[in-house]
Design a protein around this motif. Structure first.
Motif: not given
Length: 920
Positions: A281-286, A371-374, A623-628, A634-646
């Protein structure tokens, strides 16, 4: 300069080729056969093993444990000495044999009366009369049913219900000194007749007569009953693992049962992958700040599925669904309506929408869209252990094989040393325990003790994957071999180097020859013999510049490496660092993997280097938090980031680019000139020649990827594959084009005396001179030269490039694009495979990008890169649970003064060396 060609393509290839040729033709078809190296004579070469970054698997099933063969040893160890513990009640589940059962019964007091029997049931293919007649014919006369001892007779079938189970009495005896052989024979016969199950009845006489004896407290396997007016105790025996309390059967432990790659042991839900795929749902409602009408539900923003959103809006008023408030403010019942739909209005909601896509995923475009939403989630049935409950029931000292695999390697090693095993378990598992602990010690010694055995190889950094591969070679205990190691120091902090050097020395001391392709000063100084090739790259290299000891290298006037190690050449420290006043990216609450709720500020417009020991959390942070996270903003396709607050400050950059070491192409058809988009103007240049226009050739005729100008005999490959059945396939040069890929008519078209095939064979530096005057081509070639790739051939297949070369080629592409907006570049160890001199050239490229207003965040351990940084973020202090914190941050000088920073201590030493060299 030819290091890889000498070490891998010559020494390793010849050693492996000679070894494989000793096998039969049938065996050779299953082995990778390398081409015979181009050498006049190679003498005294032993069988060879190569450890390169290309060895690592990208499969989700390949783990640290499987690649080092620790899993196989653990599976055999648990199958041999493991105990079955019921996963329902937690009780130990044991199986019996005639020997163990007779030994237990023989402990009863002498004079105790026994009856031995077995359970029997009719079966579906017989009547009660046939069943009882067969038992009587075999000589059985008594049976026990419903706590009654009765005679087997012609009337017995009428007393039994269909399918009823009875217990047939096989023998009666009294415990005495010479009754043990008979007792064992009776139990063997009972277990055979009962198909693995037997029953013993023990008479319990009144206390005080000297023969009262019990087999223990009452349990489902051990219960009291009344027979013929006396008290008996029934004891059930089984050759199978069965928990009578829970009525659960367990299979016999075997290696296949403990293997998640085998159907016997794999979790049936996730099939041994450990995770399942589902709608995220985080990908469905980004962007939950948007309302439904504004397009919060991303899959329904496309023209093809906009009707789904229209249906939702049309029924929103009837069901009090607010469509103009932020999605994050919706109540649970509103979200339930959106997800589950309204069947009465024929609206399936998100669930129905994705089920519809699932039924049509045989179409490629729908499969890609779905695959974009899973995302992948841990399997709910096995909790990510990959194994089924029967496999997890097998335990040693209270731990299953999944528990051991989930531990960090150093913790698993400590557990094997301290586990409370019985003397029988230690004796039976001695050799396997030695193999497992030896391999775990190797992994810890090469600096990956922070990993877990269940960690998938595809999630490791390049350096970690290579050191895991090195452990599999070390664990073989071979002697007299040639080991060829390709940059084993990649990803290692200078503080981790002594352990790796010690490991390589142990490999040498075992009687092996070790050839290492490496640029790290610590490993060069630890070598017995140094061979330096050069003096330049490509056609300017390939010569022997120096061979001798490290001490002799420092004195050599011809060695560029010796100049750097001796301090005759050094990095000139900038008098002033770039000011960190051009904005900051502030990442708040990063907690992926081992990160400890980090809040990190990255300066923009400068060179920011992230350092720390291997496993400290650098890749997770960058690689897994800051960049994603930045890419999402910025509206760029990337993997889901690791957990972070803001993430604060992402609006200060217009683009984010990750430049890693993944290959730019997996086929020989991809090459540097096509990747940097220089082949289009080159082909257009050839199409403008008089010869091409007279023949009607267009730019497409000068491409070997499409019909028209390419050789059709080989489809533009330049060679033809010949299937040799039981032998390795043979690649023969195409007889039509002689390996040049083009038709004869196309090759007759020349520009400045060279045809298109000859142009593709030019090095970048040669092509730069050849295309003088053509500014569009020269601009793109200049970018390759700026990142140190002037030695590459224009048509060199992309699958022959190293990871470092691929990374620099990507960087050259972005430089060639001449981006004007502020871009955030994230790089992972760009100095991989680079000599000291090459690093300076790379730094010049970084400077040009920063001068254009871009920002560089680099994960790196190279000393020159750390000294050139404007800002350093040092993670640590250790790996895994000992890391994930910020130890120091600031300019290199500030980090060097930090007392707790390993990076700072190393930098302080480098600064002193640079100062001493400047004085000299």
């Amino acid at each position: 300069s030819g290091k890889t060609s000498l070490a891998l393509d010559t020494l390793y290839a010849e050693g492996q080729r000679r070894y494989i040729e000793s096998f039969s033709t049938y065996t050779r078809q299953f082995l990778q056969q390398l081409d015979k190296p181009d050498a006049t004579s190679i003498e005294g070469i032993p069988p060879s093993i190569a450890v390169t970054r290309a060895n690592s698997s990208r499969s989700s099933r390949a783990t640290v444990g499987s690649s080092t063969q620790i899993n196989e040893h653990l599976q055999l160890l648990f199958a041999r000495i493991g105990e079955v513990v019921c996963h329902s009640c937690g009780q130990l589940v044991e199986r019996d044999s005639a020997e163990s059962a007779s030994e237990r019964l023989s402990r009863l007091a002498e004079g105790t009366r026994l009856m031995i029997g077995f359970p029997s049931h009719r079966g579906e293919d017989r009547t009660n009369q046939q069943w009882i007649a067969d038992l009587v014919a075999l000589g059985y006369r008594r049976y026990v049913k419903s706590d009654q001892l009765a005679e087997l007779s012609a009337d017995t079938p009428n007393e039994l219900a269909d399918g009823e189970l009875i217990e047939v009495v096989l023998d009666r005896l009294v415990i005495s000194g010479d009754s043990l052989p008979r007792l064992r024979e009776s139990l063997e016969a009972a277990l055979e007749a009962g198909r693995g199950a037997a029953v013993a009845w023990v008479e319990l006489a009144a206390e005080g007569n000297g023969v009262a004896h019990s087999l223990g407290p009452a349990t489902p396997k051990n219960e009291a009953l009344q027979l013929t007016g006396k008290t008996w105790q029934r004891q059930r025996f089984s050759q199978f693992f069965r928990c009578d309390a829970c009525e659960l059967d367990y299979p016999t432990p075997e290696p296949q049962l403990l293997n998640f790659n085998n159907p016997l042991g794999a979790c049936p839900t996730c099939e041994g992958f450990g995770n399942v795929i589902g709608v995220d749902m985080e990908l469905v409602v980004p962007d939950p700040s948007k309302s439904i009408r504004e397009g919060a539900i991303a899959p329904w923003n496309t023209p093809a599925y906009a009707h789904e959103l229209e249906e939702l809006l049309s029924l929103a008023y009837d069901y009090q669904l607010p469509v103009d408030v932020p999605y994050s403010d919706l109540q649970p019942e509103h979200i339930q309506l959106i997800v589950e739909g309204v069947p009465d209005r024929k609206f399936g909601g998100l669930n129905g929408f994705f089920h519809w896509l699932e039924r049509r995923k045989y179409k490629m475009h729908l499969r890609v869209f779905l695959s974009r939403w899973r995302s992948y989630y841990p399997c709910g049935d096995c909790q990510g252990t990959r194994l089924n409950p029967a496999a997890l029931a097998v335990q040693i000292a209270g731990r299953s094989i999944a528990d051991v695999s989930r531990q960090q390697i150093r913790a698993a090693l400590d557990w094997f040393h301290t586990a409370e095993l019985t003397s029988w378990q230690r004796q039976v598992g001695r050799m396997l325990l030695e193999q497992v602990t030896a391999r775990l010690q190797y992994l810890q010694r090469v600096g990956v003790g922070h990993l877990a055995l269940e960690r998938p190889l595809r999630t490791l950094s390049g350096g970690e994957a290579q050191r895991v591969a090195l452990t599999s070679a070390l664990g073989s205990n071979l002697m007299g071999m040639l080991y060829v190691l390709d940059e084993p120091c990649v990803g290692l902090h200078p503080a981790d180097m002594p352990r790796l050097v010690e490991t390589i020395h142990s490999l040498r001391d075992r009687g092996n020859t070790v050839a290492v392709v490496e640029h790290d000063p610590a490993l060069i100084r630890a070598a017995d013999q140094v061979v330096e090739l050069g003096p330049g790259a490509g056609e300017f290299g390939g010569r022997l510049v120096f061979q001798g000891t490290p001490a002799e290298l420092l004195e050599s006037p011809d060695s560029s490496t010796g100049d750097w190690l001796a301090g005759r050449r050094t990095f000139a420290q900038p008098e002033t660092r770039r000011q960190t006043d051009q904005g900051w990216l502030r990442l708040v609450g990063a907690r992926g993997n081992n990160l400890r709720e980090l809040t990190v500020e990255f300066p923009l417009g400068v060179l920011c280097v992230v350092t720390g020991v291997s496993g400290a959390g650098k890749s997770t942070l960058v690689q897994h938090t800051l960049y994603p996270a930045a890419a999402q903003r910025l509206g760029i396709d990337a993997d889901k980031p690791a957990p972070y607050v803001d993430l604060i400050g992402a609006s200060q950059v217009e683009d984010a680019v990750m430049i890693d070491q993944t290959p730019i192409g997996r086929t020989p058809r991809s090459n540097p000139v096509t990747y940097i988009k220089a082949f289009d103007p080159i082909r257009a240049l050839f199409a403008e020649t008089t010869e091409a226009q007279s023949r009607g050739f267009k730019a497409s005729h000068f491409s070997f990827n499409v019909d028209g100008g390419r050789c059709e005999a080989c489809s533009g490959d330049g060679h033809i594959q010949v299937d040799m059945k039981m032998m390795a396939d043979v690649y023969m040069r195409c007889a039509e084009c002689h390996g040049q890929r083009y038709r004869r008519e196309v090759l007759e078209v020349k520009h400045r005396g060279l045809n298109i095939a000859e142009v593709l064979d030019l090095s970048v530096r040669e092509a730069f001179s050849f295309f003088r005057g053509h500014r569009k081509i020269l601009a793109k070639l200049k970018c390759l030269m700026d990142v140190g790739l002037d030695y590459l051939r224009l048509g060199q297949p992309a699958n022959t490039l190293s990871g470092g070369e691929a990374q620099r080629l990507k960087m050259a592409t972005y430089v060639a694009a001449a981006r004007r907006g502020r871009t955030l570049f994230v790089l992972d160890e760009p100095t991989t495979g680079l000599h000291f001199s090459d690093v300076l050239q790379l730094l010049d490229c970084f400077d040009s990008l920063i001068a254009m207003g871009h920002s560089m965040i680099v994960v790196e351990h190279n000393s020159l890169m750390m000294q050139a940084a404007d800002f350093i973020v040092d993670l640590g202090p250790g790996a895994a649970d000992l890391g994930g914190r910020i130890v120091a941050q600031g300019t290199p000088e500030e980090v060097a003064r930090h007392p707790d920073s390993l990076t700072g201590g190393f930098l302080a030493g480098e600064f002193r060396r640079s100062a001493d060299a400047a004085k000299l």
